[in-house]
Design an enzyme around this catalytic site. Structure first.
Site, PDB file in Angstrom:
ATOM      1  N   LYS A  73      73.379  11.124 114.752  1.00  0.00           N
ATOM      2  CA  LYS A  73      74.566  11.939 115.565  1.00  0.00           C
ATOM      3  C   LYS A  73      75.813  11.985 114.785  1.00  0.00           C
ATOM      4  CE  LYS A  73      76.593  12.604 120.320  1.00  0.00           C
ATOM      5  NZ  LYS A  73      76.725  11.771 121.685  1.00  0.00           N
ATOM      6  N   SER A 148      75.604  15.010 125.294  1.00  0.00           N
ATOM      7  CA  SER A 148      76.081  15.495 124.148  1.00  0.00           C
ATOM      8  C   SER A 148      75.147  15.397 122.837  1.00  0.00           C
ATOM      9  CB  SER A 148      77.499  15.058 123.902  1.00  0.00           C
ATOM     10  OG  SER A 148      77.376  13.548 123.619  1.00  0.00           O
ATOM     11  N   SER A 172      74.833  10.842 127.336  1.00  0.00           N
ATOM     12  CA  SER A 172      74.500  11.744 126.496  1.00  0.00           C
ATOM     13  C   SER A 172      73.369  11.138 125.598  1.00  0.00           C
ATOM     14  CB  SER A 172      75.764  11.843 125.500  1.00  0.00           C
ATOM     15  OG  SER A 172      76.824  12.597 125.996  1.00  0.00           O
TER      16      SER A 172
HETATM   17  N1  GLN Z   1      78.322  14.440 129.774  1.00  0.00           N
HETATM   18  C1  GLN Z   1      79.169  13.593 129.825  1.00  0.00           C
HETATM   19  C2  GLN Z   1      80.543  13.832 129.379  1.00  0.00           C
HETATM   20  O1  GLN Z   1      80.626  15.119 129.087  1.00  0.00           O
HETATM   21  C3  GLN Z   1      78.681  12.342 129.041  1.00  0.00           C
HETATM   22  C4  GLN Z   1      78.987  12.333 127.706  1.00  0.00           C
HETATM   23  C5  GLN Z   1      78.496  11.337 126.617  1.00  0.00           C
HETATM   24  O2  GLN Z   1      77.667  10.428 127.291  1.00  0.00           O
HETATM   25  N2  GLN Z   1      78.902  11.369 125.467  1.00  0.00           N
HETATM   26  O3  GLN Z   1      81.560  13.122 129.577  1.00  0.00           O
END
Ligand code: GLN
Length: 471
Positions: A73, A148, A172
């Site tokens: 990532k 994400s 994410s």
């Molecule tokens: N979807 C969550 C957010 O937008 C989690 C994001 C993540 O785990 N990086 O914060």
């Protein structure tokens, strides 16, 4: 698409080489470019690395991950490569060093093939917030892969790498794994070093693997877990042998079903799919009991106060002076800061910085930030109590399967609600794994989570590995 154990067998039989494996991934990456899962590919370096792994295999001194090809990532540092975090503000920023996880993968002879697309600074649940375009779900390109770590999940699903690394601050790794039909593991906070991970919300962020099988995820965890003097929050706790504990035996396992995770918000097909797996566990000797996590309803509010507060502080460093992007035209220093940040950050990141700054501001600190810290403790205590009685918990990963691109972009609250079953795990700092659990009537993957107490990875991996093959 082949899992790592299949590749290892083929290597042992001499029917393939690490170089051939890597070439095949590079071919698929080219063929499936339109999915936009990768922001950078390292063909020359990957082949060179693969050749050196082949030499080691011949000499009989190859590492534990020889034959595995990994994509990373794009918020994890790979030396001499760009680390954009899916943001324009870091467009040309090059890492000066390898993150500890990347160094450990290399030391174990995994090949690093490229960097995965992602929501900007890991803020999002659909990978539509990338400054470099959205990532498409391989099964239906009009839909989102979750986020994400959407690029990391798609890379594994579409056969662009054997495994990938993602990061999980509020879901994410697990939610994109569920949307794409792969395995995603968020380890205990502190189990894996964050050195070289660009921070979003430092007290929540965890690095973990996405893979085709639980066993492959366990193989990656085995290598990346462990204390690191470069990360003061990494835990000095011995790393057990995860693979040897995948016993396929459920007899002595006690499993809790948190009733709050099976309420009205949950899609009925997902409920049925998860309940089917619970029945399989019961038939195979596991003890199943309903439990309660009474503070669940405060999870989303608590998470979005604390995560935005930490993000607003962590992202203060992108000021146009020290990293990456700087505005072209500014009359003075303060205009340079303002314009660089206004032009460099996308809409969701700005929203989070404003929310976070607000909850930390003098007049609101007690009402929001301090209160949320207290609720975080209560949420953690709910889990502690539950784990007095059971070894692990089972819950859905997401209230729905993948949604159409564009569907939630104008409604941040709807987007945030995609995380209702995942963020509590980050608030509590415990581990969770999402595994595929069937498909809905449209053929879209369904995911379920197995959650454990701190450092309970052996148990959740064992249950996940069992469910993969049990019917
Ligand atoms: N979807 C969550 C957010 O937008 C989690 C994001 C993540 O785990 N990086 O914060």
């Amino acid at each position: 698409m082949k899992s790592f154990d299949v590749l290892q067998t083929e290597l042992a039989e001499g029917t393939t080489t690490c170089e051939k494996i890597t070439e095949e991934y590079l071919r698929v990456i080219e063929e499936k470019k339109h999915l936009n899962a990768l922001l950078a590919v390292f063909p020359d370096k990957a082949i060179e690395q693969a050749k050196s792994v082949d030499r080691k295999l011949q000499d009989g001194n190859a590492g534990a991950l020889a034959g595995m090809v990994v994509s990373i990532k794009d918020l994890i540092c790979v030396k001499d490569e760009r680390v954009t975090c899916g943001s324009k503000i870091l467009e040309n920023f090059v890492s000066l060093y390898d993150a500890t996880v990347v160094q450990r993968l290399r030391d174990a002879d995994a090949v690093i093939i490229g960097k995965n697309n992602m929501d900007e600074f890991a803020m999002g649940s659909s990978t539509e917030n990338s400054a470099y375009g959205r990532v498409k779900l391989p099964q239906d390109e009009d839909r989102v892969p979750g986020g994400s770590s959407g690029g990391s999940a798609v890379a594994v699903r579409a056969g662009m790498s054997t495994t990938s690394l993602g990061s999980d601050t509020g879901g994410s790794i697990r939610q994109p794994a569920a949307f794409c039909g792969v395995v995603g593991l968020k380890p205990t906070y502190g189990r894996v070093s964050r050195y070289g991970l660009v921070a979003f919300a430092s007290s929540f962020d965890s690095i973990g693997p996405l893979a085709l099988t639980t066993r492959d995820a366990a193989s990656v965890l085995q290598v990346i877990a462990g204390h690191d003097p470069n990360d003061s929050t990494s835990a000095d706790v011995p790393v057990p042998n995860y693979i040897s504990q995948l016993t396929k035996n459920m007899k002595d396992i006690r499993i809790g079903i948190p009733k709050e995770y099976f309420g009205d918000a949950l899609d009925s097909e997902i409920r049925q799919a998860v309940e089917k797996k619970i029945d399989i566990l019961r038939t195979n000797g596991a003890t199943i009991e309903e439990i309660s996590l009474p503070h669940t309803e405060y999870t989303i509010a608590t998470y979005y106060i604390l995560a935005t507060a930490e993000a607003s502080s962590n992202l203060a460093r992108y000021d146009g002076a020290r990293y990456g992007f700087r505005t072209e035209n500014a009359a003075d220093l303060s205009e340079m800061y303002i314009k660089s940040r206004s032009e460099g950050f996308g809409a969701e990141v700005k929203r989070r910085i404003m929310l976070g700054t607000y909850v930390l501001s003098a007049g609101y600190y007690d009402a929001y930030y301090r209160k949320a810290q207290q609720v975080r403790r209560l949420i953690k205590e709910d889990f502690d109590k539950a784990f007095n009685d059971v070894d692990c918990l089972i819950a859905p990963t997401s209230p729905s399967t993948s949604f159409k691109a564009g569907d939630k972009m104008d409604d941040p609250l709807q987007m945030y609600l995609s995380d209702i079953y995942t963020t509590s795990i980050n608030l509590a700092g415990i581990p969770g794994i999402s595994i595929p659990c069937g498909e809905d009537h449209q053929g879209l993957p369904i995911g379920m989570q197995i959650l454990g107490p701190q450092f309970g990875e052996p148990t959740i991996l064992r249950v996940a590995d069992f469910l993969e093959t049990a019917h």
